[in-house]
Design a protein around this motif. Structure first.
Motif, short mmCIF file in Angstrom:
data_model
loop_
_atom_site.label_atom_id
_atom_site.label_comp_id
_atom_site.label_asym_id
_atom_site.label_seq_id
_atom_site.Cartn_x
_atom_site.Cartn_y
_atom_site.Cartn_z
N ARG A 310 0.84 -1.20 0.00
CA ARG A 310 0.00 0.00 0.00
C ARG A 310 0.87 1.25 0.00
N LEU A 311 1.90 1.25 0.86
CA LEU A 311 2.78 2.41 0.95
C LEU A 311 3.73 2.49 -0.24
N PHE A 312 4.14 1.34 -0.77
CA PHE A 312 4.98 1.35 -1.97
C PHE A 312 4.21 1.98 -3.13
N LEU A 313 2.97 1.56 -3.33
CA LEU A 313 2.16 2.09 -4.42
C LEU A 313 1.84 3.56 -4.20
N LYS A 314 1.64 3.96 -2.96
CA LYS A 314 1.34 5.35 -2.65
C LYS A 314 2.51 6.27 -2.98
N HIS A 315 3.69 5.91 -2.49
CA HIS A 315 4.83 6.82 -2.61
C HIS A 315 5.58 6.70 -3.93
N HIS A 316 5.68 5.50 -4.46
CA HIS A 316 6.46 5.33 -5.69
C HIS A 316 5.60 5.35 -6.95
N CYS A 317 4.30 5.06 -6.79
CA CYS A 317 3.47 4.93 -7.98
C CYS A 317 2.30 5.91 -8.01
N GLY A 318 2.09 6.64 -6.92
CA GLY A 318 1.02 7.62 -6.89
C GLY A 318 -0.37 7.01 -6.84
N ILE A 319 -0.49 5.81 -6.29
CA ILE A 319 -1.79 5.13 -6.18
C ILE A 319 -2.19 5.06 -4.72
N ASP A 320 -3.37 5.54 -4.40
CA ASP A 320 -3.88 5.48 -3.03
C ASP A 320 -4.75 4.25 -2.87
N VAL A 321 -4.27 3.31 -2.06
CA VAL A 321 -5.04 2.11 -1.71
C VAL A 321 -5.64 2.36 -0.34
N PRO A 322 -6.97 2.31 -0.20
CA PRO A 322 -7.57 2.60 1.10
C PRO A 322 -7.06 1.66 2.18
N ARG A 323 -6.76 2.24 3.33
CA ARG A 323 -6.33 1.44 4.47
C ARG A 323 -7.37 0.39 4.82
N PHE A 324 -8.63 0.76 4.77
CA PHE A 324 -9.70 -0.17 5.14
C PHE A 324 -9.67 -1.42 4.27
N GLY A 325 -9.38 -1.22 2.99
CA GLY A 325 -9.37 -2.36 2.08
C GLY A 325 -8.30 -3.36 2.43
N ILE A 326 -7.17 -2.90 2.98
CA ILE A 326 -6.10 -3.81 3.37
C ILE A 326 -6.39 -4.44 4.72
N GLU A 327 -6.87 -3.63 5.63
CA GLU A 327 -7.08 -4.09 6.99
C GLU A 327 -8.06 -5.25 7.07
N HIS A 328 -9.00 -5.28 6.13
CA HIS A 328 -10.04 -6.30 6.17
C HIS A 328 -10.03 -7.18 4.92
N ALA A 329 -8.94 -7.13 4.18
CA ALA A 329 -8.90 -7.85 2.91
C ALA A 329 -8.76 -9.35 3.08
#
Length: 356
Positions: A310-329
């Motif tokens: 999530r953080l790799f995509l956010k900082h290096h790729c400019g993609i915001d993955v919702p925290r909620f989606g990961i926490e309960h995925a």
């Protein structure tokens, strides 16, 4: 009140507020990267087992994950995966140390030809000492082995020459190498092929200085064939399966990860177009309270991998993955989690060292 530099330091410079008191998903230690990855950039990956997750997530996030060595078109996806196609950019298996990476480049370009270049496995079958588990059961003949290796080196050259971004996950400092010419193996001979001979094989634990020197040598070679290449370094958060250092495996792991982390910091400070991403800190830092490790305290849970990516995509790729989606995925017992645990086990050479 006297002035001092800490008065002007940003909030992330203080443990209180940047780590303590925050939920694990709110801790973000990633500093602004030196460069970002565009969707059209060809991204190649290599390294330890954990590097496989980067390939998996990039493939499903719309990025151009570079694969230069593919299975035959008629091969079923599960068969291609079993034979390690698509796990990394090329079919080189796990590359745990920078010395392995450097020697892979040298071998692919005809600059180094190890004396110990093939292991006979009986029944006419052959094993690649530098990819010992890449071909289940080994190659059917020496001719098949030679042809596959030539094809593999072609794919490696194509990868190095056409990639835009290379993500390399450093996994270990411990290695076994040939006393004859210094060739470094991914596994100790005798574990998954070949025969261990103390007169021919020696244990080596790389220092930070050696890691830096090997990476600088590799970067120079990479830039000689691909001047535009950019590199992201990460350190695998996965502890050692076993150690040959004479230390307890816990202290051996601490040493190994500390050396790799120090080497990465030096490389980022001295080399252009080289960035560091804190996979190691995101999984093993005290803020996680062990949440991202499985019961064996070694395997990284899918939730932990998802937070890293999530953080790799956010900082290096400019993609915001919702925290909620990961926490309960991935709920407990989810079939996908079980499948991924098996995938990593099957494609991790180091697991062959484990005792039942």
């Amino acid at each position: 009140m006297a002035d001092h530099p800490y008065r002007r330091a940003p909030a992330e410079a203080f443990w209180k507020g940047a780590v303590s008191g925050l939920d694990v998903f709110d801790v973000d230690p990633v500093t602004p990267p030196a460069f970002t990855i565009a969707p059209a950039d060809r991204v190649a990956s290599a390294g330890s087992c954990f590097a496989q997750h980067i390939a998996r997530y990039l493939k499903t996030s719309g990025f151009d994950f570079l694969v230069t060595e593919t299975a035959h078109p008629i091969a079923a996806p599960e068969d291609a995966e079993a034979f390690n196609y698509g796990v990394y950019t090329a079919r080189y298996g796990n590359i745990y140390t920078p010395r392995q990476l450097l020697q892979l480049f040298q071998r692919a370009y005809g600059r180094f030809a190890p004396l110990d270049d093939a292991w006979e496995a009986g029944g006419g079958r052959w094993i690649d000492p530098f990819r010992p588990q890449i071909q289940p059961g080994g190659f059917a003949s020496r001719a098949e082995y030679d042809a596959d290796r030539a094809q593999h080196f072609t794919a490696v050259r194509r990868a190095f020459e056409t990639l835009d971004v290379f993500v390399f996950t450093l996994g270990l400092t411990e290695a076994w190498r040939s006393r004859e010419d210094g060739a470094v193996y991914p596994l100790c001979p005798g574990v998954a092929g070949g025969h261990f001979d103390p007169a021919r094989h020696a244990f080596h634990n790389f220092t930070a200085g050696e890691i830096v020197a090997d990476m600088v040598a590799f970067l120079d070679l990479l830039r000689s064939v691909n001047p535009r290449s950019r590199v992201i370094l990460t350190v695998s958060p996965v502890p050692l399966v076993a150690t040959a250092s004479g230390r307890h495996v816990l202290t051996a792991t601490t040493y190994s990860k500390a050396v790799l982390r120090v080497a990465c910091e030096q490389l980022v400070g001295e080399q252009p177009d080289v960035a560091y991403f804190p996979s190691y800190e995101l999984v093993t830092g005290p803020q996680t309270r062990g949440r991202f490790l499985a019961e064996d305290l070694r395997s990284v849970t899918e939730e932990g991998v998802a937070n890293v990516m999530r953080l790799f995509l956010k900082h290096h790729c400019g993609i915001d993955v919702p925290r909620f989606g990961i926490e309960h995925a991935v709920p407990a017992g989810d079939a996908h989690l079980t499948a991924m645990a098996e995938l990593v086990r099957l494609n991790c050479d180091e697991e062959a060292l484990a005792r039942d």
